[in-house]
Design an enzyme around this catalytic site. Structure first.
Site, PDB file in Angstrom:
ATOM      1  N   LEU A 154       0.951  -1.119   0.056  1.00  0.00           N
ATOM      2  CA  LEU A 154       0.092  -0.165   0.101  1.00  0.00           C
ATOM      3  C   LEU A 154       0.929   1.178   0.061  1.00  0.00           C
ATOM      4  CD1 LEU A 154      -2.740  -1.066   2.265  1.00  0.00           C
ATOM      5  CD2 LEU A 154      -2.909  -1.147   0.151  1.00  0.00           C
ATOM      6  N   TYR A 155       1.817   1.180   0.870  1.00  0.00           N
ATOM      7  CA  TYR A 155       2.765   2.512   1.065  1.00  0.00           C
ATOM      8  C   TYR A 155       3.615   2.610  -0.198  1.00  0.00           C
ATOM      9  CZ  TYR A 155       6.028   5.732   3.004  1.00  0.00           C
ATOM     10  OH  TYR A 155       6.831   6.984   3.420  1.00  0.00           O
ATOM     11  N   THR A 156       4.145   1.434  -0.793  1.00  0.00           N
ATOM     12  CA  THR A 156       4.810   1.560  -1.951  1.00  0.00           C
ATOM     13  C   THR A 156       4.319   1.919  -3.196  1.00  0.00           C
ATOM     14  OG1 THR A 156       6.333  -0.165  -0.979  1.00  0.00           O
ATOM     15  CG2 THR A 156       6.554   0.410  -3.483  1.00  0.00           C
TER      16      THR A 156
END
Ligand SMILES: NC(=O)c1ccc[n+]([C@@H]2O[C@H](COP(=O)([O-])OP(=O)(O)OC[C@H]3O[C@@H](n4cnc5c(N)ncnc54)[C@H](O)[C@@H]3O)[C@@H](O)[C@H]2O)c1
Length: 275
Positions: A154-156
């Site tokens: 999700l962050y990447t």
């Protein structure tokens, strides 16, 4: 005083990297509006800088919060020269396999609402003022905008999306407004929190041994502090020194892209010649 007379708006300026940017901008002669959800963070900024700052409490997921922040900034300081989209959250490296089926949509929505939509809404709200000042926008990316392993999926994915929005806005707004990104690596002195939908809202990166985990694998040999990251934001906001600069993203991550297969760096071998 490289930013004398300039006015900036920083999202997430109440802690960590954002606060270090506010400190540095004020030291360089700028006045700064700060949009943050933390009343305590805004109070701290006011204590440090008095009339050189104005704090607006709000959530970066809301266009109304951004509109209020821009309005207060212009009302207080007369203009807006530089928007810094910076507020963000992390997923604490949560892998896709570990996110339950019934939690994936909510977690995605939270991550992208804060880390991506928060920047797009800031840009939307700031556009008229930036057009008027022929200003610029800077967005905080992350090493996770370039490489895997600095976050979970999700962050990447979210930080890769930020690079897309930097390039698209630079295209849409040139030559009236410059748009750039800065991609820091791990930051010492940050309070980065996790996603509420993953139950990570009370975790802070401050409790992780970041210096020991990352320092030895970086070609620069150590992790930088929030204050050491702030200088790039000064450069990117200056008008005279950045005439050719738009649509760029600075890898500001301790050299993650030039790590070797066997050792992070070979500079120690120079010692046998020159030490
Ligand atoms: N900490 C790191 O190691 C690291 C590394 C690379 C990139 N980054 C990026 O740097 C940026 C700043 O993170 P940081 O490490 O300084 O974190 P931080 O938690 O120390 O500061 C973030 C600030 O944003 C505010 N904020 C969070 N969600 C908000 C919301 N919905 N609305 C309004 N304000 C909100 C918080 O209250 C806080 O004051 C983020 O975009 C992050 O992804 C951090």
């Amino acid at each position: 005083m490289k930013l004398k007379g300039e006015v900036a708006l920083v999202t997430g300026g109440g802690a960590g990297l954002g606060r270090a940017i506010v400190d540095r901008y004020v030291a360089e002669g700028a006045r700064v509006a700060v949009l943050d959800k933390s009343a305590a963070g805004l109070e701290e900024i006011r204590k440090r800088h008095g009339d050189a700052v104005v704090g607006i409490e709000g959530d970066v997921r809301s266009l109304d919060s951004h509109r209020e922040a821009v309005a207060r900034c212009v009302e207080t300081f007369g203009k807006l020269d530089c928007l810094i989209g910076n507020a963000g959250v992390w997923d604490y490296l949560t892998q896709l396999a570990d996110i339950p089926d019934n939690g994936i949509s909510e977690a995605f929505d939270e991550m992208f609402a804060i880390n991506v939509k928060g920047y797009i809404l800031a840009a939307k709200a700031a556009l008229p003022a930036l057009y008027k000042s022929k200003g610029s926008a800077i967005f905080t990316v992350s090493n996770a905008g370039f490489y895997p392993g600095g976050g979970g999926v999700l962050y990447t994915a979210g930080k890769h999306a930020v690079i897309g929005l930097v390039k698209q806005l630079a295209h849409e707004w040139g030559p009236r407004i410059r748009v750039n990104g800065i991609a820091p690596g791990g930051i010492l002195g940050s309070d980065l929190r996790g996603l509420k939908t993953l139950g990570l809202q009370d975790q802070t990166i401050a409790t992780m041994p970041l210096a020991d985990m990352l320092g030895p694998v970086l070609p620069t040999g150590r992790v930088a502090t929030a204050e050491e990251y702030a200088g790039a934001y000064v450069f990117f906001a200056t008008r005279a020194d950045t005439v050719p600069l738009t649509g760029s993203v600075l890898n500001f991550d301790g050299g993650m892209g030039v790590r070797g297969l066997f050792e992070a760096s070979l500079g120690a071998q120079l010692d046998k010649h020159f030490a």
